[in-house]
Design an enzyme around this catalytic site. Structure first.
Site, PDB file in Angstrom:
ATOM      1  N   THR A   1     -11.825 -45.587 -60.238  1.00  0.00           N
ATOM      2  CA  THR A   1     -13.268 -45.833 -60.312  1.00  0.00           C
ATOM      3  C   THR A   1     -13.630 -47.074 -59.497  1.00  0.00           C
ATOM      4  O   THR A   1     -14.613 -47.085 -58.748  1.00  0.00           O
ATOM      5  CB  THR A   1     -13.688 -46.042 -61.783  1.00  0.00           C
ATOM      6  OG1 THR A   1     -13.230 -44.932 -62.540  1.00  0.00           O
ATOM      7  CG2 THR A   1     -15.189 -46.181 -61.924  1.00  0.00           C
ATOM      8  N   ARG A   2     -12.821 -48.116 -59.643  1.00  0.00           N
ATOM      9  CA  ARG A   2     -13.112 -49.351 -58.896  1.00  0.00           C
ATOM     10  C   ARG A   2     -13.018 -49.116 -57.396  1.00  0.00           C
ATOM     11  O   ARG A   2     -13.842 -49.610 -56.628  1.00  0.00           O
ATOM     12  CB  ARG A   2     -12.115 -50.450 -59.286  1.00  0.00           C
ATOM     13  CG  ARG A   2     -12.301 -50.921 -60.709  1.00  0.00           C
ATOM     14  CD  ARG A   2     -11.426 -52.113 -61.001  1.00  0.00           C
ATOM     15  NE  ARG A   2     -11.069 -52.145 -62.409  1.00  0.00           N
ATOM     16  CZ  ARG A   2     -10.464 -53.166 -62.994  1.00  0.00           C
ATOM     17  NH1 ARG A   2     -10.133 -54.222 -62.291  1.00  0.00           N
ATOM     18  NH2 ARG A   2     -10.178 -53.119 -64.271  1.00  0.00           N
TER      19      ARG A   2
ATOM     20  N   LYS B   1       0.413 -56.496 -69.802  1.00  0.00           N
ATOM     21  CA  LYS B   1      -0.664 -57.480 -69.687  1.00  0.00           C
ATOM     22  C   LYS B   1      -1.922 -57.090 -70.472  1.00  0.00           C
ATOM     23  O   LYS B   1      -2.785 -57.920 -70.679  1.00  0.00           O
ATOM     24  CB  LYS B   1      -0.996 -57.746 -68.221  1.00  0.00           C
ATOM     25  CG  LYS B   1      -1.907 -56.775 -67.556  1.00  0.00           C
ATOM     26  CD  LYS B   1      -2.426 -57.412 -66.289  1.00  0.00           C
ATOM     27  CE  LYS B   1      -3.310 -56.413 -65.569  1.00  0.00           C
ATOM     28  NZ  LYS B   1      -3.804 -56.965 -64.333  1.00  0.00           N
ATOM     29  N   ASP B   2      -2.021 -55.858 -70.903  1.00  0.00           N
ATOM     30  CA  ASP B   2      -3.174 -55.441 -71.700  1.00  0.00           C
ATOM     31  C   ASP B   2      -2.956 -55.666 -73.197  1.00  0.00           C
ATOM     32  O   ASP B   2      -3.867 -55.446 -73.998  1.00  0.00           O
ATOM     33  CB  ASP B   2      -3.476 -53.943 -71.479  1.00  0.00           C
ATOM     34  CG  ASP B   2      -3.946 -53.658 -70.058  1.00  0.00           C
ATOM     35  OD1 ASP B   2      -4.393 -54.602 -69.388  1.00  0.00           O
ATOM     36  OD2 ASP B   2      -3.853 -52.492 -69.640  1.00  0.00           O
TER      37      ASP B   2
ATOM     38  N   SER C   1      -5.826 -42.731 -68.493  1.00  0.00           N
ATOM     39  CA  SER C   1      -6.063 -43.006 -67.071  1.00  0.00           C
ATOM     40  C   SER C   1      -4.846 -42.562 -66.249  1.00  0.00           C
ATOM     41  O   SER C   1      -3.730 -42.489 -66.770  1.00  0.00           O
ATOM     42  CB  SER C   1      -6.337 -44.497 -66.844  1.00  0.00           C
ATOM     43  OG  SER C   1      -5.138 -45.235 -66.925  1.00  0.00           O
TER      44      SER C   1
ATOM     45  N   ARG D   1     -15.919 -52.847 -63.227  1.00  0.00           N
ATOM     46  CA  ARG D   1     -15.157 -52.298 -64.354  1.00  0.00           C
ATOM     47  C   ARG D   1     -14.719 -50.871 -64.031  1.00  0.00           C
ATOM     48  O   ARG D   1     -15.111 -50.280 -63.051  1.00  0.00           O
ATOM     49  CB  ARG D   1     -16.012 -52.302 -65.630  1.00  0.00           C
ATOM     50  CG  ARG D   1     -16.162 -53.665 -66.330  1.00  0.00           C
ATOM     51  CD  ARG D   1     -14.884 -54.147 -67.013  1.00  0.00           C
ATOM     52  NE  ARG D   1     -14.017 -53.085 -67.482  1.00  0.00           N
ATOM     53  CZ  ARG D   1     -14.176 -52.383 -68.597  1.00  0.00           C
ATOM     54  NH1 ARG D   1     -15.170 -52.654 -69.389  1.00  0.00           N
ATOM     55  NH2 ARG D   1     -13.329 -51.447 -68.928  1.00  0.00           N
TER      56      ARG D   1
ATOM     57  N   CYS E   1      -5.984 -61.429 -73.894  1.00  0.00           N
ATOM     58  CA  CYS E   1      -5.775 -60.721 -72.626  1.00  0.00           C
ATOM     59  C   CYS E   1      -6.995 -60.837 -71.719  1.00  0.00           C
ATOM     60  O   CYS E   1      -6.939 -60.490 -70.561  1.00  0.00           O
ATOM     61  CB  CYS E   1      -5.375 -59.269 -72.857  1.00  0.00           C
ATOM     62  SG  CYS E   1      -6.394 -58.424 -74.052  1.00  0.00           S
TER      63      CYS E   1
ATOM     64  N   ARG F   1      -9.534 -64.965 -64.916  1.00  0.00           N
ATOM     65  CA  ARG F   1      -8.340 -65.557 -64.319  1.00  0.00           C
ATOM     66  C   ARG F   1      -8.362 -65.406 -62.798  1.00  0.00           C
ATOM     67  O   ARG F   1      -8.122 -66.364 -62.053  1.00  0.00           O
ATOM     68  CB  ARG F   1      -7.086 -64.855 -64.884  1.00  0.00           C
ATOM     69  CG  ARG F   1      -5.782 -65.258 -64.210  1.00  0.00           C
ATOM     70  CD  ARG F   1      -4.617 -64.390 -64.679  1.00  0.00           C
ATOM     71  NE  ARG F   1      -4.792 -62.990 -64.316  1.00  0.00           N
ATOM     72  CZ  ARG F   1      -4.481 -62.481 -63.129  1.00  0.00           C
ATOM     73  NH1 ARG F   1      -3.980 -63.251 -62.180  1.00  0.00           N
ATOM     74  NH2 ARG F   1      -4.677 -61.203 -62.875  1.00  0.00           N
ATOM     75  N   ARG F   2      -8.700 -64.205 -62.338  1.00  0.00           N
ATOM     76  CA  ARG F   2      -8.752 -63.978 -60.895  1.00  0.00           C
ATOM     77  C   ARG F   2      -9.936 -64.709 -60.276  1.00  0.00           C
ATOM     78  O   ARG F   2      -9.817 -65.288 -59.189  1.00  0.00           O
ATOM     79  CB  ARG F   2      -8.845 -62.477 -60.598  1.00  0.00           C
ATOM     80  CG  ARG F   2      -7.526 -61.753 -60.833  1.00  0.00           C
ATOM     81  CD  ARG F   2      -7.666 -60.247 -60.720  1.00  0.00           C
ATOM     82  NE  ARG F   2      -6.389 -59.566 -60.888  1.00  0.00           N
ATOM     83  CZ  ARG F   2      -6.268 -58.318 -61.344  1.00  0.00           C
ATOM     84  NH1 ARG F   2      -7.340 -57.629 -61.676  1.00  0.00           N
ATOM     85  NH2 ARG F   2      -5.066 -57.773 -61.464  1.00  0.00           N
TER      86      ARG F   2
END
Ligand code: PBG
Length: 287
Positions: free
Chosen positions: A149-150, A80-81, A10, A144, A235, A126-127
């Site tokens: 893309t988002r 974080k991943d 990405s 996703r 995660c 979490r969000r």
């Protein structure tokens, strides 16, 4: 010496890997660097939220395999991943300086307000848990794909807004799209958010990684990850953790999967123990 750096493909992952490569190049310009990019399972499965796909480490599996098989020498990840448990064959050799750890609200291009008839796009539990408290009347729907893309889905009119990590947006030069920053108190970030992690093979030692490693980033990554590990959150669990270093003191705030919060502080030299103690205390309080 030549160093092959494994990365997701990405734009954000490549940008992050290039940051690590720049630091290595500045440390020792004689090291030849080669970027090797690949798709991970998390990049391939785009029609489901990742907690439904199950299994941890969806963004790292293929990179781990490349590292184990010697196709690359180091891999660069968004901290974080990463799963909270690490394979002893693949130690985390360095944590970077932290980019802005806050989550941010992004509106569709040209909009200045939330459209209450459309959901807020957010695939992280979490969000979502924390959004419910901030915007009790807004619906939340999963989204996703990588950041680009988002944003395309947002601009096409499918969502009233997205919640994304400021760190990713800033690294992509998309800071201008941020309509509102959530303070780390309003929305506790994911463990390791904004920090990059470099992984190597056990037994290998790359002195150049000192150029990537940051004291505060390391302290926060260790404490936040220990907290989530002790709470048994992966995660994709809604567990949140955020550390702040003030001199020799670490202040760690955590949220468990029920949305309960607690805070601990202590010496930075005990980062992991502080994370574990906070998690244990919150587990006991929940029982
Ligand atoms: N899960 C995807 C992911 N992994 C890391 C980042 C952003 C960079 C970071 O937090 O370090 C993002 C995008 C996002 O959450 O908005």
């Amino acid at each position: 010496m030549k160093l092959r750096i494994g990365s997701r493909e990405s734009v954000l992952a490549v940008t992050q890997s290039e940051l690590v490569m720049e630091a290595i190049r500045a440390f020792d310009p004689s090291i030849e660097l080669e970027l090797v990019t690949m798709k991970t399972t998390g990049d391939k499965i785009l029609d489901r939220t990742l907690d439904k796909v199950g299994g941890k480490g969806l963004f790292v599996r293929e990179l781990d395999a490349a590292l184990l098989e010697g196709r690359v020498d180091i891999t660069v990840h968004s901290c974080k991943d990463l799963p909270m448990e690490t394979d002893p064959r693949l130690p985390l050799a360095g944590f970077s300086k932290r980019e802005d750890p806050r989550d941010a609200l992004v509106l569709p291009a040209g909009k200045t307000e939330l459209d209450p008839s459309l959901p807020i796009g957010c695939a992280s539990r979490r969000r979502a848990i924390q959004l419910a408290a901030l915007y009790p009347d807004m619906e939340v729907a999963p989204v996703r794909g990588n950041v680009q893309t988002r944003l395309r889905k947002l601009d096409e009119g499918q969502y009233s807004a997205l919640v994304l990590a400021s760190a990713g947006l800033k690294r992509l030069g998309l800071e201008g799209r941020i309509a509102r920053y959530f303070t780390a108190e309003e929305m506790i970030p994911a463990a390791g958010q904004g920090i990059l992690a470099v992984q190597t093979r056990a037994g290998e030692n790359y002195p150049c990684l000192a150029a990537v490693t940051d004291r505060e980033g390391t302290i926060c990554a260790l404490a936040e990850r220990a907290f989530v590990r002790m709470l048994d959150g992966g995660c994709s669990s809604p567990v949140a953790a955020h550390g702040v270093v003030d001199g020799d003191t670490l202040i760690l705030t955590g949220m468990d999967e029920n949305g309960r919060r607690d805070r601990i502080s202590g010496p930075v030299t005990e980062a992991e123990q502080l994370g574990e103690t906070l998690a244990r205390r919150m587990k006991e309080a929940a029982e």
